[in-house]
Design a protein around this motif. Sequence first.
Motif, PDB file in Angstrom:
ATOM      1  N   SER A  73     -88.044  38.659   6.255  1.00 40.50           N
ATOM      2  CA  SER A  73     -88.196  39.269   7.576  1.00 40.50           C
ATOM      3  C   SER A  73     -86.940  39.004   8.393  1.00 40.50           C
ATOM      4  CB  SER A  73     -89.422  38.724   8.300  1.00 40.50           C
ATOM      5  OG  SER A  73     -89.295  37.338   8.551  1.00 40.50           O
ATOM      6  N   THR A  77     -86.685  44.168  10.587  1.00 42.85           N
ATOM      7  CA  THR A  77     -87.364  44.666   9.391  1.00 42.85           C
ATOM      8  C   THR A  77     -88.224  43.590   8.739  1.00 42.85           C
ATOM      9  OG1 THR A  77     -85.562  44.049   7.889  1.00 42.85           O
ATOM     10  CG2 THR A  77     -85.472  46.256   8.846  1.00 42.85           C
ATOM     11  N   THR A  79     -89.495  42.927   4.656  1.00 44.99           N
ATOM     12  CA  THR A  79     -89.443  43.328   3.252  1.00 44.99           C
ATOM     13  C   THR A  79     -90.709  42.798   2.598  1.00 44.99           C
ATOM     14  OG1 THR A  79     -87.029  43.199   3.248  1.00 44.99           O
ATOM     15  CG2 THR A  79     -88.130  43.265   1.107  1.00 44.99           C
ATOM     16  N   THR A 111     -89.917  48.369   2.685  1.00 45.79           N
ATOM     17  CA  THR A 111     -89.486  47.833   3.969  1.00 45.79           C
ATOM     18  C   THR A 111     -90.254  48.547   5.075  1.00 45.79           C
ATOM     19  OG1 THR A 111     -87.650  49.417   4.124  1.00 45.79           O
ATOM     20  CG2 THR A 111     -87.174  47.245   3.191  1.00 45.79           C
ATOM     21  N   GLU A 122     -87.916  50.242  -1.656  1.00 42.92           N
ATOM     22  CA  GLU A 122     -86.582  49.722  -1.980  1.00 42.92           C
ATOM     23  C   GLU A 122     -86.256  49.813  -3.470  1.00 42.92           C
ATOM     24  OE1 GLU A 122     -84.106  47.729   0.343  1.00 42.92           O
ATOM     25  OE2 GLU A 122     -84.995  49.535   1.210  1.00 42.92           O
TER      26      GLU A 122
END
Length: 306
Positions: A73, A77, A79, A111, A122
């Motif tokens: 994080s 964002t 992930t 994401t 991703e």
Amino acid sequence: MKKISSFLLLLLVAVMSFGQINMADSTVQVIGYWDKLEKQTYLITNESYKIRGADTTARKFSSYEVDVTIIDSTENTYTIEWLYKNVKPDAADSVMLRIAKLSEGMRVVITTDELGVFKDVENWEEIRDSIASALVVLKAEYGALPNIDAVINQVKNLYSSKAAIEGGAVKDISQFYTFHGLKYGLGEELTGQIQLANLYGGEPFDTDVSILLDEINADDDNAVFRMWQNVNTQQLTDATYGYLKDMAAATKSPIPPRNKFPEVSNEIRTAARIHGPSGWIIYSIETREVMAEDSMNVEERVIEIL
């Protein structure tokens, strides 16, 4: 001094416990407040069936679990890893059983923005290549079966690109983050239009959308949201006919002319109960109804926290 500190502490706890739920103006903003390495496990069930008149046929039921882990994080964002496991397909046919089990152990890394709004997949290339390799093995084993090429190509197309994976292969992920990012007022309906992925290929469909905050449960720190989506009927019918026409040509099967082909409609209803302070889904259900003449295909997906 101790009394003031205790009071401030209690006040802070109260504010944090209500998080994104504001009872003063009956609003809720769905935001993901997630910590790195935080994990939740969900059971996801899929049911499909066909309704023609008063008869219900072709009922199928499958389930799997997924570990949703915050792997990183930043200020802007998150992930997040989705790890699929315990896949239990409903398929008597050996080929379809193998295809259904392709997701066993699959790792999807996505994401979101800082609010928890889904951005992208991703590791889509890793997923594409893994599926493609598995399909090569499948074709080598079952290549003599009729129509096997059409079946394999349909699955391959679903994972052929970043757009295809995000638009169709990870529908459960899209469902999970449906309501994140917006601020909702109790009973206030938000309307608009979005682009929905065309799983047949080609341009996405224009789709009318309505979203509603239906309930606020302050005592349990959660809220219930609902969404309705109606796909443009003409665009959907044209795409469906084009796909079936290509399939008919490949299998040398007859198909009626376009002006005799029935209109196809698609309505999607989504509802979710979301934990206010954290933004984790507690329970979510999505129902898709595709109607043509007197026949309706129904798909229902349920996501529930374990």
